[in-house]
Structures are given as structure tokens and as C-alpha cells.
Design a protein around this motif. Sequence first.
Motif, PDB file in Angstrom:
ATOM      1  N   LEU A   1     -38.553  80.681   5.045  1.00 38.74           N
ATOM      2  CA  LEU A   1     -37.256  80.173   4.607  1.00 38.74           C
ATOM      3  C   LEU A   1     -37.128  78.717   4.997  1.00 38.74           C
ATOM      4  O   LEU A   1     -37.515  78.320   6.101  1.00 38.74           O
ATOM      5  N   GLU A   2     -36.596  77.943   4.070  1.00 36.04           N
ATOM      6  CA  GLU A   2     -36.352  76.524   4.337  1.00 36.04           C
ATOM      7  C   GLU A   2     -35.047  76.133   3.643  1.00 36.04           C
ATOM      8  O   GLU A   2     -34.944  76.175   2.419  1.00 36.04           O
ATOM      9  N   VAL A   3     -34.034  75.798   4.428  1.00 33.37           N
ATOM     10  CA  VAL A   3     -32.717  75.453   3.917  1.00 33.37           C
ATOM     11  C   VAL A   3     -32.360  74.056   4.391  1.00 33.37           C
ATOM     12  O   VAL A   3     -32.542  73.724   5.566  1.00 33.37           O
ATOM     13  N   GLU A   4     -31.852  73.243   3.474  1.00 32.04           N
ATOM     14  CA  GLU A   4     -31.440  71.880   3.807  1.00 32.04           C
ATOM     15  C   GLU A   4     -29.993  71.663   3.363  1.00 32.04           C
ATOM     16  O   GLU A   4     -29.633  71.958   2.227  1.00 32.04           O
TER      17      GLU A   4
ATOM     18  N   ARG B   1     -21.043  73.037   7.665  1.00 29.07           N
ATOM     19  CA  ARG B   1     -20.998  71.649   7.201  1.00 29.07           C
ATOM     20  C   ARG B   1     -22.367  70.996   7.315  1.00 29.07           C
ATOM     21  O   ARG B   1     -22.581  70.137   8.149  1.00 29.07           O
ATOM     22  N   GLY B   2     -23.297  71.435   6.518  1.00 25.11           N
ATOM     23  CA  GLY B   2     -24.586  70.754   6.484  1.00 25.11           C
ATOM     24  C   GLY B   2     -25.608  71.316   7.453  1.00 25.11           C
ATOM     25  O   GLY B   2     -26.112  70.597   8.317  1.00 25.11           O
ATOM     26  N   VAL B   3     -25.944  72.592   7.308  1.00 26.14           N
ATOM     27  CA  VAL B   3     -26.926  73.243   8.179  1.00 26.14           C
ATOM     28  C   VAL B   3     -28.306  73.137   7.545  1.00 26.14           C
ATOM     29  O   VAL B   3     -28.480  73.423   6.354  1.00 26.14           O
ATOM     30  N   SER B   4     -29.278  72.743   8.351  1.00 23.21           N
ATOM     31  CA  SER B   4     -30.673  72.699   7.921  1.00 23.21           C
ATOM     32  C   SER B   4     -31.499  73.500   8.916  1.00 23.21           C
ATOM     33  O   SER B   4     -31.402  73.282  10.132  1.00 23.21           O
ATOM     34  N   LEU B   5     -32.300  74.422   8.403  1.00 23.94           N
ATOM     35  CA  LEU B   5     -33.134  75.248   9.270  1.00 23.94           C
ATOM     36  C   LEU B   5     -34.328  75.755   8.486  1.00 23.94           C
ATOM     37  O   LEU B   5     -34.344  75.736   7.250  1.00 23.94           O
TER      38      LEU B   5
ATOM     39  N   ILE C   1     -39.401  84.460  15.679  1.00 22.45           N
ATOM     40  CA  ILE C   1     -38.028  84.858  15.979  1.00 22.45           C
ATOM     41  C   ILE C   1     -37.264  83.607  16.391  1.00 22.45           C
ATOM     42  O   ILE C   1     -37.602  82.961  17.386  1.00 22.45           O
ATOM     43  N   VAL C   2     -36.258  83.276  15.623  1.00 26.83           N
ATOM     44  CA  VAL C   2     -35.453  82.085  15.867  1.00 26.83           C
ATOM     45  C   VAL C   2     -34.045  82.538  16.227  1.00 26.83           C
ATOM     46  O   VAL C   2     -33.421  83.304  15.487  1.00 26.83           O
TER      47      VAL C   2
ATOM     48  N   GLY D   1     -20.030  74.234  12.589  1.00 26.53           N
ATOM     49  CA  GLY D   1     -20.659  74.327  11.282  1.00 26.53           C
ATOM     50  C   GLY D   1     -21.924  73.529  11.116  1.00 26.53           C
ATOM     51  O   GLY D   1     -22.414  73.403   9.989  1.00 26.53           O
ATOM     52  N   THR D   2     -22.487  72.974  12.191  1.00 25.64           N
ATOM     53  CA  THR D   2     -23.714  72.191  12.099  1.00 25.64           C
ATOM     54  C   THR D   2     -24.673  72.609  13.199  1.00 25.64           C
ATOM     55  O   THR D   2     -24.270  73.150  14.233  1.00 25.64           O
ATOM     56  N   ILE D   3     -25.944  72.327  12.990  1.00 22.51           N
ATOM     57  CA  ILE D   3     -26.959  72.527  14.023  1.00 22.51           C
ATOM     58  C   ILE D   3     -27.017  71.251  14.861  1.00 22.51           C
ATOM     59  O   ILE D   3     -27.309  70.173  14.346  1.00 22.51           O
TER      60      ILE D   3
END
Length: 615
Positions: A287-290, A307-311, A318-319, A513-515
Motif C-alpha cells: 500500500l502506498e498513499v499520498e 488532512r494530508g496523510v501519507s504512508l 507490521i506498522v 489528521g496528519t502524520i
Amino acid sequence: MGVITLTMLGSLTVLAMVGPALWGQAADRPNPSAVLQGPTAGHLLGTDHLGRDLLARLLAATGLSLLLAVAATLLGATAGITLGALTAVVGVRTRRMLGALINLLLAFPGLLVAMFFAVLFGAGAGGAVFALAVAYAPGFARIAQTLAAKVTETDFMAAARVLGLRRHRLLLRHVLPHIAEPLMLNTTVAAGSTLVALSGLSFLGLGVQPPSYDWGLLLSQGLDRIYSEPLPAVAPGIAIVYAGVAFQLLGEMLAKAAARRTRPRQMAEPAVRPAHVDRTASVDQVLEVEDLRVAIPTAAGVVRPVRGVSLDLRRGEIVGLVGESGSGKSLTALAIADLLPEHAKSTWRANRFLGTDTKSLTRKERRRQLATGMAVIFQNPASAFNPSLRIGTQMTEAVRAHHNTPRAEAVEQALTELQRVTLPAGHRLLRSRPFQLSGGQRQRVAIATASMMRPDLIIADEPTTALDVTVQRQIVDLLRRIRHDDATAILFISHDIALVANTCDRVLVMYAGTIVENLPAHALATGTRHPYTRALVESVPDMTADRTHPLRTIKGSPPDPYGEISGCPFYDRCAHRQDRCAQERPVLSPLGPGHEIACWHPLPQAQREAEEAAK
């Protein structure tokens, strides 16, 4: 009450079955010499204008009166329940149209609707039945709509939609069984009201027509001489009231029986842990989300919880995803799984699952990809399972729907998965319903169900929150085993910082809402660089903490989810803030090998040790 109800219903049933055979001839035999007689020893209720015995006609009319009432009730209930339950499985526009139609039909009084359609269909028994069915259908539709709306919001309905099940299957297997009990009770009670209404139509000349007769028609014929001979009019009225009360009491009795629940027995916890064959996990991206964003419109404004999560997650990794309540962890997971509420909107710059960009897939292809490649373990397993279906049905539904697996083979797979999660109860557990299991058993069944499709990604949304420490450890061991055996990537959402540090490979720290920080799990205790992450870790008590001092907390509160954030979201609560933090919003940037942070002024790595020494 039960004895009285069964006695009344039994008497009505017997009269309906044997009445025409025993009294049919006497009821239809005219006697010109005994026209319009009052009650006598030979005719207890008297005779009508043709000299026929009214008591015989009253008893013989029981079958037709009850049959027409039950038929009208079932027709109206079937049409209304179908109309109301459809609102749970159709799209938003169709749901609104059906809701408006139900509201429109409810705006007209039921009796007037019945009279109108009785005239439209033509006077007679058939026309009266269909007229009453049309009149009573909106009431059933409203009840079914209200009950189905609650089912729509459950996790098992969301999971069923992810499986890509067709609407008729959703309706028949997931909606109607869950709301059947209250609908049956309302149908039983409505039968009494329908009997009264049907008798009213016959009384007005719109129902049963001569030479046939029911209680309503007998009441109408006896009303002509009520002042001289009241018994011919009163007797049919008593019969109508008697049957109506019987149906009402039946509904009350069923309602009490439904409310009476026996305490379920819990199965003993098994101690056998079967061995498994290890498989080498690959390291390709799952999985790759930007720049994932979620907006929820409300009456007070638009809420932006994400509000703009990237992971990103790699196979076999395991994350952990941690943060305060309201930081957007669960909504991030729901957006990834395409399980957001229908009024919530999600956007992203990129969303690649198993190497495929979701924008290149149709809605149907996206649903199938999620159903076969992703699984979600919800926090509350009691609401994640459909209480109306057995465990075996829910475990095998996905593989049967998407892999066309035969039932027997799917059951064997389910038994294997139950043994894998240390629940070797076999067929007995598959025949159980969710409420018959303990919390730990339900959670392990949820993990086994998630593993049935051998997914590439499992989202575990706080799967251990409501469990005791022993069961919590077992659940974590199960997730680790699944990761190791199937090379499955796991997104582990939790509030327990210590559990995440001991379970996960990496940790994503989320705030407003952000990392804000992405770091290895082993560095969570001493290697945190973001002020918020440092404060979270320091808020966790340990055995060496000074019990004479209060526990450390993070002062202040998160920013308003309705407003815009121009600078750092942690600015108001940060003890190390500077002017730039209030003006520019930091982005997640590399800080070291495997370490990213969204902060303009990261804390020195040794600062925590210096602060502790100063204390």
C-alpha cells in the motif's frame, strides 16, 4: 397471559376449520316461517330476513373473516417491508426517492386510503383485501426503513459491501434477518387492526358481498333492528373484538418472549497451538498513499479529520498507527478500506494498492480488489458480526462469493483457520452465533475470518482495546503469526504505546489528521524527535515512575477540526514552538535512516536524558 392467548387463538382456529362443515348448511338454509325472529331456544341469536340461523352464520363466518384479515396483513407487510428494507441496500438518490415516497403515502389516513382503493378495485372480498394491503403497506415501510437504517450503520454491513455482494443478497441475508423479529411482532399486532378495518369495509358495503358473508356484513345486517333486537348486531361485534384482542395478546406474548434471553454458555479456551510452515516474506510495496484527506459536511460546517496523510506498507511488515483520540486514525483506515460513511468524501494525490492505482479501476473492480486483497479487523467484534447469522456462514461467505468455492471446501478452510487461531472447536463453533462466544473468541474468529481470503493487507483497528491482558497477548501473537506465515502487511491501530513498541516494526504518530513522525518501533522509547511524540511516550507510566507526583499529560487540546490550520498543528501545545511554527506548516521529511518527522525544530535525541538528569 400465554394460556389465555393460546386458548383464544385455539378456539378461533378450531372454529375457522370446522365452522363451515358443522354449521354451513344451517347458515345457508332459508326458513320463510322464521323470518326476523328474536333469540329463541332453537335460534340463540335469532334469524335474519330469510329465516337463516344467525348463530350458525356467525360461527361459519369465522374462517372467511380471519382468512381475509391474515391475507391483507401479509400482503401489506410484504410490500411495505420490502419497500422499507430496500432503503438499506440502494444508492443515495434511490434511497431519498423511496423515503419521500414513504412519507407521501403516510400523509394520507389509512382508512380513507382503504376506502378509496376498495371503490377503485371494486366492492368484494378481493378488492377489500388489496385495498387494506395498500393502506397498511406505508406503515410497515416506515418501520422497516427505521430498523434497516440502524443495520446499515453496522460494521458487518460495511464488510458485506466490501465483499461485493449483490443487493438482493444484502437484503435477504444481512438486512431482513436482523430486523425480522420486530417486524414479525408488528405484523401480528397489525392482524387485529386489519380484521377490524376489513369488517368496517364490509359494514359499509365495500367488503364481502352476498351471498358470501363475514362478521362485518353480519354486523351491518343486524344493525337495522338494533333497538328491537340488539343481540344480532352485538354478537358479530363481540366476535370482532374477541379476535382482535387475541391477535393483540399474541403480539404482546411474542414481544415478551423475544425480550427474554437465556445466558449463553461460553466455550472453554483451548490450549493447543498447532505448528505452521513458515514462508519467506517479500518486501514489495502493498500500500502506498499520498496526501489522503477526508472531509465530512455537517450542519455546523465541514469537518476535516484527516488532512494530508501519507504512508506506505511493505509486505510482511507490521506498522503501528498511534495518536490521541480524534487524531484521525480510524477514519484514515476506513478511507483506505473504502468504508467511509456515504456523506464523507476522501481525496488523495496517489493511492496504490498492490501496485495498482485506484483511479484506474472501476467501482466494481475496486470493490473486488479490496474484497480479495484487504481485510479489516474492527475494534468491537460484537458489532462486526451479524448476530442473525451463524459463524460458519459469515466465515465462508467471502470465499464462496469471490472464489466460487464449494460449501464443503469452504467449511474445511474455515475449520483450518479456526485451528490456526487456537479455536479447534470445529463444527460446533461454526454452528454458533456471535453472542454465544466470549470477547476473546469473537476477536479470534474475526482474525480467522480476515485470513480466509489470504489478504495482502490487514487493517487492525484497535483489536485489543476491550480485552484483558492475557487475551490481548494472544491476539498480538496471532497477528504476528499471520504476518510471518502469509507475508501479510498489517496496519495496527492502537492507543497503547507500549504494545505498539513491542509489536510493530515501524510506528506512525498521528496528530490532528496528519502524520507527524515515522520512526522504527525500537526507537519509540528513546529516539523520538517530535515534541508531540515525546510527550506521548512520556505520558505512559512505568514501574520506575515516582508515585508521589501526578502522571504526566499533554496540556491543551487538539486544534478545532472545523477550522483551517495555517502553521504547525501542535503549535498551541508545544513548549518548543518558534515564530516559524505559527506561519508555515511542516511537511514529513527524512531525518535519518527510516526516520521521518514533520517539525521545523526537532528535539535533540539526547534532550530526554538531560531533562531526566535535571529532575
